[in-house]
Design an enzyme around this catalytic site. Structure first.
Site, PDB file in Angstrom:
ATOM      1  N   GLU A  57       0.820  -1.213   0.000  1.00 52.98           N
ATOM      2  CA  GLU A  57       0.000   0.000   0.000  1.00 52.98           C
ATOM      3  C   GLU A  57       0.855   1.265   0.000  1.00 52.98           C
ATOM      4  O   GLU A  57       0.518   2.244  -0.638  1.00 52.98           O
ATOM      5  CB  GLU A  57      -0.974   0.002   1.183  1.00 52.98           C
ATOM      6  CG  GLU A  57      -2.124  -0.988   1.042  1.00 52.98           C
ATOM      7  CD  GLU A  57      -3.013  -0.718  -0.175  1.00 52.98           C
ATOM      8  OE1 GLU A  57      -2.967   0.385  -0.732  1.00 52.98           O
ATOM      9  OE2 GLU A  57      -3.761  -1.639  -0.563  1.00 52.98           O
ATOM     10  N   TYR A 140      -6.258   7.029   3.861  1.00 52.17           N
ATOM     11  CA  TYR A 140      -6.475   5.947   2.916  1.00 52.17           C
ATOM     12  C   TYR A 140      -5.783   4.664   3.368  1.00 52.17           C
ATOM     13  O   TYR A 140      -6.391   3.598   3.437  1.00 52.17           O
ATOM     14  CB  TYR A 140      -5.985   6.315   1.499  1.00 52.17           C
ATOM     15  CG  TYR A 140      -5.800   5.068   0.676  1.00 52.17           C
ATOM     16  CD1 TYR A 140      -6.913   4.401   0.173  1.00 52.17           C
ATOM     17  CD2 TYR A 140      -4.548   4.485   0.489  1.00 52.17           C
ATOM     18  CE1 TYR A 140      -6.779   3.204  -0.519  1.00 52.17           C
ATOM     19  CE2 TYR A 140      -4.401   3.293  -0.191  1.00 52.17           C
ATOM     20  CZ  TYR A 140      -5.520   2.657  -0.701  1.00 52.17           C
ATOM     21  OH  TYR A 140      -5.391   1.471  -1.360  1.00 52.17           O
ATOM     22  N   ASP A 158      -9.760   5.692  -2.216  1.00 57.17           N
ATOM     23  CA  ASP A 158      -8.622   6.083  -3.043  1.00 57.17           C
ATOM     24  C   ASP A 158      -9.163   6.709  -4.333  1.00 57.17           C
ATOM     25  O   ASP A 158     -10.363   6.905  -4.478  1.00 57.17           O
ATOM     26  CB  ASP A 158      -7.704   4.886  -3.325  1.00 57.17           C
ATOM     27  CG  ASP A 158      -8.278   3.964  -4.387  1.00 57.17           C
ATOM     28  OD1 ASP A 158      -9.514   3.989  -4.594  1.00 57.17           O
ATOM     29  OD2 ASP A 158      -7.512   3.227  -5.016  1.00 57.17           O
TER      30      ASP A 158
END
Length: 361
Positions: A57, A140, A158
């Site tokens: 991520e 996020y 996102d």
DNA sequence: TTCCCGGTTA
DNA sequence: TAACCGGGAA
């Protein structure tokens, strides 16, 4: 269905169908990604490694899947767990990150690894709130890790999801202000179970079907629910505020070489542009190149201009004049400088371009 | 060449 | 709100 009171009809059936339909679509069409535990394996009880989810991520922030995939494999092979990464010197992390951009991510990656290793005994926290407190983990990423690694019901937003939702509901407010409205809509449709698969399903839908340009509505599982597509206005969403023009800056860099064919690089300051990365010594980058550029040269040498390097950053274009020269007798590097063979130096892209301009010139 | 895309931090 | 990169499409 006909007997359902209109008050209940309003919200529940529609939201059930979006999450149910999307999850069924994900079961069939999930992308196979190196860091992902697919829906099938997930159902048979396999859990993602939170370290792998976190690493992927962070790398995926502002960076495409195609770029990340091979680089992720390198990172995971070199540092298989968070304690290994925490034990590595920051310079190793930065070197491995070279070319990926947004170097603050690499600095925060290392910081975060150290915090998790030292303050959490190498175990990632499993709630959005605690994840959010770690370096480099914003709204996020905290939600994404909570959902994907721990199946928490965290609302993940996102760029892909913003696009999908703004089309589903024809959200006319421009981004980034529309984010609140998007979150409210997501709260209504987000399922309590399979939260991680739902997040990944939305992201895959945005990446593959609900694309920025030419979305493939014919293949979309939720086109029935999509207000924008009903009005044939898919590509008008999301609405965004106009971006402003980038100014151009100029500068000069100096490629000093020694008899061994090595080139002189220096470590850039920790904070700011390309922070902590290696680069060629040179002038500041400003609106124009005034004064004597050679005052910024690392040595007195016969500097020859061998070319230019152009590059675009987030907020400006850059043109660098590239000068090459041989180190004079008795030249001594300073402590923040080092001799490295140019083909072995782990450099940010703009510096790679500058080095290339020397080799060509 | 130019345009577009995308999360976190200060 | 602005600073922070690089890749891919147009």
């Amino acid at each position: 269905m006909e007997n359902v009171p209109s008050s209940a009809k309003k919200k529940s059936p529609a939201s059930r169908s979006v999450s149910g339909v999307l999850l069924a679509w994900y079961d069939r069409h999930a992308r196979e990604l190196p860091w992902r535990v697919g829906p099938k394996a997930r159902k048979s009880g396999e859990r993602p490694d939170p370290y792998a989810v976190w690493l992927s991520e962070i790398m995926l922030q502002q960076t495409t899947v195609a770029t990340v995939a091979p680089r992720y494999a390198e990172f995971l092979a070199r540092w298989p767990d968070v304690k290994a990464m925490a034990a590595a010197p920051l310079d190793d992390i930065l070197g491995q990150w070279a070319g990926l951009g947004y170097y603050a991510r690499a600095r925060n990656l290392h910081k975060c690894a150290v915090v998790v290793a030292e303050e959490h005994d190498g175990v990632f926290p499993d709630t959005e709130e605690h994840l959010r407190a770690l370096p480099g983990i914003g709204a996020y990423t905290a939600a994404a890790i909570a959902a994907i690694a721990f199946d928490r019901r965290a609302i993940v937003i996102d760029g892909n999801i913003e696009r999908v939702v703004s089309r589903l509901y024809e959200i006319a407010t421009p981004l980034p202000a529309a984010k609140e409205e998007i979150k409210v809509r997501l709260e209504e449709i987000w399922p309590a179970k399979r939260s991680g698969d739902f997040a990944q399903g939305l992201i895959d839908l945005g990446a593959g079907i609900c694309r920025p340009k030419a979305p493939m509505c014919l293949l979309c599982p939720v086109s029935e629910n999509c207000a924008a597509q009903k009005a044939s206005r898919q590509e008008n969403f999301p609405v965004k505020v106009a971006r402003k023009a980038k100014p151009t800056r100029v500068g000069a860099v100096f490629a000093l070489t020694n008899a061994k064919g090595e080139m002189l690089f220096e470590r850039r300051p920790e904070k700011g542009l390309l922070g902590g990365m290696l680069g060629l010594p040179g002038t500041e980058w400003k609106e124009n190149l005034n004064g004597d550029v050679f005052e910024s040269a690392p040595a007195k040498a016969k500097w020859q201009k061998t070319g230019e390097a152009t590059h675009t950053f987030t907020h400006f274009h850059l043109t660098l004049d590239v000068y090459a020269g041989a180190a004079p007798k008795g030249f001594r590097r300073s402590t923040d400088q080092q001799w490295i063979r140019p083909d072995e130096a782990r450099l940010p892209t703009v510096m790679k371009k500058a080095v290339k301009a020397v080799e060509k010139g």
